[in-house]
Scaffold this motif. Structure first.
Motif, mmCIF file in Angstrom:
data_model
loop_
_atom_site.group_PDB
_atom_site.id
_atom_site.type_symbol
_atom_site.label_atom_id
_atom_site.label_comp_id
_atom_site.label_asym_id
_atom_site.label_seq_id
_atom_site.Cartn_x
_atom_site.Cartn_y
_atom_site.Cartn_z
ATOM 1 N N ARG A 1 -16.318 -4.576 3.637
ATOM 2 C CA ARG A 1 -17.460 -3.600 3.102
ATOM 3 C C ARG A 1 -18.051 -2.468 2.597
ATOM 4 N N GLU B 1 -8.699 5.683 3.005
ATOM 5 C CA GLU B 1 -9.374 3.733 2.816
ATOM 6 C C GLU B 1 -10.069 2.911 3.425
ATOM 7 N N GLU B 2 -9.642 4.032 4.994
ATOM 8 C CA GLU B 2 -10.414 3.175 6.362
ATOM 9 C C GLU B 2 -8.974 2.371 6.854
ATOM 10 N N ARG B 3 -7.817 2.671 6.507
ATOM 11 C CA ARG B 3 -6.204 2.621 7.207
ATOM 12 C C ARG B 3 -6.942 2.623 8.300
ATOM 13 N N ALA B 4 -6.454 2.017 9.681
ATOM 14 C CA ALA B 4 -6.317 2.474 11.336
ATOM 15 C C ALA B 4 -5.350 2.950 11.026
ATOM 16 N N SER C 1 -4.166 -4.820 10.696
ATOM 17 C CA SER C 1 -5.330 -3.944 11.366
ATOM 18 C C SER C 1 -6.123 -3.246 10.203
ATOM 19 N N VAL D 1 0.583 -1.272 -0.237
ATOM 20 C CA VAL D 1 -0.129 0.185 0.085
ATOM 21 C C VAL D 1 0.476 1.192 0.032
ATOM 22 N N MET E 1 -14.391 0.217 12.921
ATOM 23 C CA MET E 1 -14.443 2.166 12.705
ATOM 24 C C MET E 1 -15.487 2.207 12.015
ATOM 25 N N ILE F 1 -9.958 -3.933 11.849
ATOM 26 C CA ILE F 1 -10.026 -2.459 12.828
ATOM 27 C C ILE F 1 -10.287 -1.165 11.922
ATOM 28 N N GLY F 2 -9.963 -1.252 10.677
ATOM 29 C CA GLY F 2 -10.145 0.288 10.012
ATOM 30 C C GLY F 2 -12.032 -0.726 9.448
ATOM 31 N N LEU F 3 -12.206 -1.496 9.144
ATOM 32 C CA LEU F 3 -13.326 -2.020 9.104
ATOM 33 C C LEU F 3 -14.712 -1.484 9.948
ATOM 34 N N HIS G 1 -6.107 -6.522 3.780
ATOM 35 C CA HIS G 1 -6.479 -5.095 3.365
ATOM 36 C C HIS G 1 -6.638 -5.900 2.411
ATOM 37 N N LEU H 1 -2.223 1.658 12.351
ATOM 38 C CA LEU H 1 -2.189 0.608 13.485
ATOM 39 C C LEU H 1 -1.083 0.211 13.291
#
Lengths: 170, 108
Positions: B29, A107-110, B56, A56, B63, B59-61, B22, A112
Motif C-alpha cells: 500500500r 487499516e483498510e480491513r475490508a 481479503s 489483528v 478498495m 480487497i482492502g488494498l 494482512h 470480509l
C-alpha cells in the motif's frame, strides 16, 4: 464409516509472518488428500483469514499471544480445521460475521474475513467468549479426483490459473 | 520486490508479486501510494499477474487505491489476476468499483 486418516496440531505466536506460515502448513498437510488446485487455494485463503483475525482482533496486534491450529483429514475427503486463540473474544459474533463489518476501517480491513471463510468452506462454526478467546471450526469436503493428472500441475504456480482445474464458480 | 512501479505518461502500473495478506499488504500500500502521490498520475493499473495468493487484505488494498484515485480525479483498474483471485474479488463486489481486466483488456 468415515474415519480420521491423519491429524496435525500446531501452535505458533500471533505474528504477522505466521499468516503465511499457517497457510503453507495447512496446504502441505492437505496435499495428502490430493486436492484440486482451486480447493487448496480456497482453504489457504480461509486459513489466512482466520489466523489474521486472531492476530489483528483476538490479540489486537500485541505479540505474545498464541494461536493453535488443528487439522484432521477424514476418509470421506473431509478436511476439518480448527483455529483457536486466547485473545479478547468477539463481543457480538452475529455482527462480526456481517459482510463489510469491520472494527478497523482505517487499516483498510475490508470486513470480509468471515464472508471469505464461509464462501470457501462448507461449514464455519465460531465460538467465542469475551476475555477468553475464540475458537473457529471450518470443514470442507474435497471433490473426488477424476484421475486427470494434468490437473495436478501448477500447485506451486498461480492457483486455478491453468485450464482444467475444474474450479467451481459459486 | 513485492511491488514494482512504472510510469508511462500519466499511467502508473504497479506490478504486485507474491502473496498479499494482512502482513504484506501494508508495505505494498505505502509503496503504491508513494508512487501515485509523487507523480502526476491519472490512471493506476494494478497488475496482479504475478500474485500467487490473496486473502481479503487484497480487497482492502484495491478498495483503498481505488478510493485514492477517485479522490485524485483519476481511475484505477486491476489487470490479469489469476482465476481464483478474480473469485475473491468478485465476492466483495470490488469489480463494480474498480474494473478487473483480463487478457487484451477484456473486462472479467
Amino acid at each position: 464409516m468415515k474415519r480420521c486418516l491423519n491429524e496435525m496440531k500446531l501452535s505458533f505466536p500471533a505474528r504477522g509472518e505466521n499468516e503465511a506460515f499457517a497457510r503453507a502448513c495447512v496446504s502441505a498437510f492437505i496435499a495428502q488428500l490430493d486436492p484440486y488446485v482451486s480447493e487448496l487455494a480456497e482453504l489457504k485463503t480461509a486459513v489466512s483469514e482466520a489466523v489474521t483475525n486472531s492476530i489483528v482482533h483476538g490479540y489486537r496486534g500485541r505479540p505474545g499471544g498464541v494461536i493453535s491450529m488443528q487439522v484432521r483429514l477424514y476418509s470421506d475427503r473431509r478436511v476439518y480445521i480448527r483455529i483457536r486463540d486466547k485473545g479478547c473474544g468477539i463481543a457480538d459474533i452475529t455482527q462480526a460475521m456481517q459482510p463489510l463489518f469491520t472494527t478497523a476501517p482505517e487499516e483498510e480491513r475490508a470486513g470480509l474475513g468471515f464472508s471469505v471463510m464461509e464462501s470457501f468452506t462448507d461449514s464455519l462454526r465460531v465460538k467465542s467468549s469475551r476475555g477468553h478467546g475464540t475458537s473457529l471450526v471450518m470443514e470442507k469436503t474435497l471433490r473426488e479426483r477424476s484421475g486427470d493428472e494434468s490437473v495436478k500441475d501448477g500447485i506451486s504456480n498461480k492457483s486455478g490459473r491453468k485450464s482444467g482445474t475444474g474450479s467451481p464458480v459459486r | 520486490m513485492p511491488v514494482t512501479t512504472s510510469l508511462d505518461g500519466a499511467v502508473l502500473t504497479a506490478r504486485l508479486s507474491g502473496d498479499i495478506d494482512h502482513f504484506t499488504a501494508a508495505d505494498m500500500r505505502s509503496e503504491i501510494d508513494r508512487a501515485v502521490t509523487m507523480n502526476p498520475v491519472s490512471e493506476l493499473v494494478l497488475d496482479f499477474s504475478a500474485v500467487n495468493f490473496m486473502d481479503s487484505s487484497g480487497i482492502g488494498l484495491v478498495m483503498g487505491r481505488s478510493k485514492l484515485m477517485s479522490e485524485l480525479g483519476g481511475k484505477c483498474s486491476v489487470c490479469d489476476p489469476p482465476a481464483y483471485i478474480v473469485k475473491v474479488m468478485k465476492l466483495s463486489g470490488i469489480d463494480k468499483l474498480c474494473p478487473i481486466l483480463g487478457e487484451g483488456g477484456v473486462r472479467l
